[in-house]
Design an enzyme around this catalytic site. Sequence first.
Site, short mmCIF file in Angstrom:
data_model
loop_
_atom_site.label_atom_id
_atom_site.label_comp_id
_atom_site.label_asym_id
_atom_site.label_seq_id
_atom_site.Cartn_x
_atom_site.Cartn_y
_atom_site.Cartn_z
N ASP A 259 0.81 -1.22 0.00
CA ASP A 259 0.00 0.00 0.00
C ASP A 259 0.85 1.27 0.00
OD1 ASP A 259 0.95 0.13 2.60
OD2 ASP A 259 -0.98 -0.22 3.55
N ASP B 294 20.26 -3.68 0.15
CA ASP B 294 19.47 -2.48 -0.17
C ASP B 294 19.38 -1.54 1.02
OD1 ASP B 294 17.80 -4.90 0.52
OD2 ASP B 294 16.30 -3.34 0.85
N ASN B 295 19.85 -1.97 2.18
CA ASN B 295 19.90 -1.10 3.36
C ASN B 295 21.32 -0.68 3.70
OD1 ASN B 295 17.13 -1.42 3.62
ND2 ASN B 295 17.30 -3.09 5.08
#
Length: 506
Positions: free
Chosen positions: A134, A261-262
Site C-alpha cells: 500500500d 538495499d539497506n
Amino acid sequence: MTSPDAPVLAAPAIQFAFDNTYARLPERFYARLDPTPVASPRLVRLNVELARNLGLDPVALASAQGVEIFSGNRVAEGAEPLAEAYAGHQFGHFVPQLGDGRANLLGEVVGQDGVRYDIQLKGSGPTPFSRGGDGRAALGPVLREYIVSEAMAALGVPTARALAAVTTGERVLREAALPGAVFTRVAASHLRVGTFQYFAARGDTEGIRTLADYAIARHYPEAAQAKQPYRALLDGVIARQARLVAQWVLLGFVHGVMNTDNTSISGETIDYGPCAFMEAYDPATVFSSIDHYGRYAYGNQHSAMHWNLARLAEALLPLLEQEAGSQEAAVAVANESLAAFEPQFEAARAAGLRRKLGLFVEREGDAALAEDLLVRMAANQADFTLTFRRLCEAAAGPQGDAAVQALFADPGAYDAWALAWRRRLEEEPVSGRVRTAAMRMANPAFIPRNHLVEAALNAAVSRQDFQPFEQLLEVLSRPYEDRPGLERYATPARPEESVRQTFCGT
C-alpha cells in the site's frame, strides 16, 4: 488577548532551494510520480535544529502549508518527486527489483555545512516498485525511526536524520488497523549497494558507470583524481562502512536488517526497522522477528557488512576490469580491496575500546584486556552501556567499583579484571580527572533502551499521547551528560519490561 480585528499574519513562504542532481540522471534510474495525498494530516514533530541546518525556516515548515508538504498533499516548489530504483540481497536472497515501494524523494538541498542532502518522504503512497504493497507507514515504525536516528546522530554516528513526522488521519492494515503516518527523512543520499546491483543484474554497464561517476562526484570527489577512480570508490565505501559498523558495536547497536538495499554508499546508517540497542552483553543478540538464524546478530554485523561490500565489488567488476586490463586482474583488485575491510574494522573497534577504557596510549595487551572484560560481561549478563558508563567513575579509584560490581552476577569476575585494568592505567600519562572526562565522552549514559522506546510508541499509537515520545527525544539529545533525576532512562528493563523482539515497519 488578540483583537478579533487584528490582521492574521501569514506563515513565511517555504523556500527549499532544491537542486535535484539525481533527477537529472537517466530516466531508468527512477520512476517520476507525486506522493499520494492523505485525508487529514497533522504535525507530530518538526526537527527545528535540523531544519535550520538545512537552511529552512522552521516556522514556515510548521505551518499548514508545511504539513501539506510533509504529508504528500502538496508538492513543494522546485521538488521533482521520484521513487529510486534498486535491487538487493535480502537475508542472502537476491531480488532483482526492489526500489522505493513507499518512499518519494522530493529533491536535494545544500545545507549550511555545504553538504548536499536528500529530502525524502517515507510512507507517502504506492509507487511502481511497491510490489502490491500500500506504500504507507504506520505511526509506530515512523516514531521508532525518528527516535533512533536522532539518538544515533546525538551519539556521533553517521546516520540519516528525521526532519518531520506527521499523522495522516487514515488507518493502515498490518496485523491490525493502525494509525498511518509519513516520515520525512534527510540523508547525504539514498544510494545503496542495491542501487549498483540493480544495473549489474541487467547487464547495464553504462548504468553502473553513470551511477559510479555520480557517487564519486557526490560522496568521494577525491576518487576522481585517483589513477583508478572506481577502485578508489570501492576503497572509500569499504573504509566508511568499516568505521560505521565499529561505531555500532561500540554502542551495542543492532541494525537488524543489514540487507544490501539497506547498505548506504555514503557510509550512513539508514533504514531503521527492527533495530535495537543491546542491554545484557551477548554477541549472539538478535531482536529482529524475521532474523530466524541470527544472520544479522550483534556479533555478526561486521561479517555481514563484508559480505555486502563483496556484492558491491561484484557489481563494479566491469568498471574495475576496464581499469585493471582484464577480468582476472579486476577480481584480484576487488579481493585486495575487500581484504582491507577486516583490519580497518578491527582497528576502529580496538581504538574505540581503548577510549571506552580510558587508555590514551596504545600498548600491547590492550586488545586482550578489553576482550577479557567483554567475556566476563557476557558470562555475567552485565549491561553493556551501564558497565562502560560506570567504569568512568571506577577509573578515578576503587571507590567506583561497587557500582560496576552490582552489574555482574558474580562480582568477583569484575574484581579480577579490574586489578589488571588498574595496573594498565598506571602506565598512562594523564590524570584521573582528564581520563574520566574523556571516558564520559566515549561511554553514553543514555541510549534508546528498547522498553522505553516501546512505551513511547504504545502511548502514541494507543492513546495519542506524544509526551513520552517528546521526553525520550529530549533525554537522548544529550546522551553523554549525567542528568540527575533521569535515572530511569539509564536503567535496564525489569524482566517484565524486557523487549526481546522487534519488527520491520513495512
